[in-house]
Motif scaffolding. Structure first.
Motif: not given
Length: 79
Positions: A20-49
């Protein structure tokens, strides 16, 4: 079963709280950040993926199209 084994109840409650914590974080980021910022956040948290998963799956996770993700990647590489 959960009532009979208290440790099992605690285990599943911890898993649910983390989810639930990770789901809330994802929902908040999708509403606050633009697509480029979401992608950069994704790279920061999941670089190996990023290199192992197809672009269309990453784009779907970010809520954008694969074509738009490709444009974002090109823009980041050019910077």
């Amino acid at each position: 079963m959960l009532g009979q084994v208290p440790k099992l109840e605690r285990f599943f409650r911890i898993i649910l709280e983390n989810y639930l914590g990770s789901l809330q974080r994802r929902i908040i980021l999708n509403n606050v950040l633009d697509a480029e910022q979401r992608y950069l956040d994704f790279l920061k948290h999941y670089p190996q993926i990023a290199d192992k998963v197809p672009n269309y799956l990453i784009a779907s996770y970010l809520g954008i199209t694969a074509e738009f993700l490709s444009r974002i990647r090109k823009k980041i590489e050019a910077s």
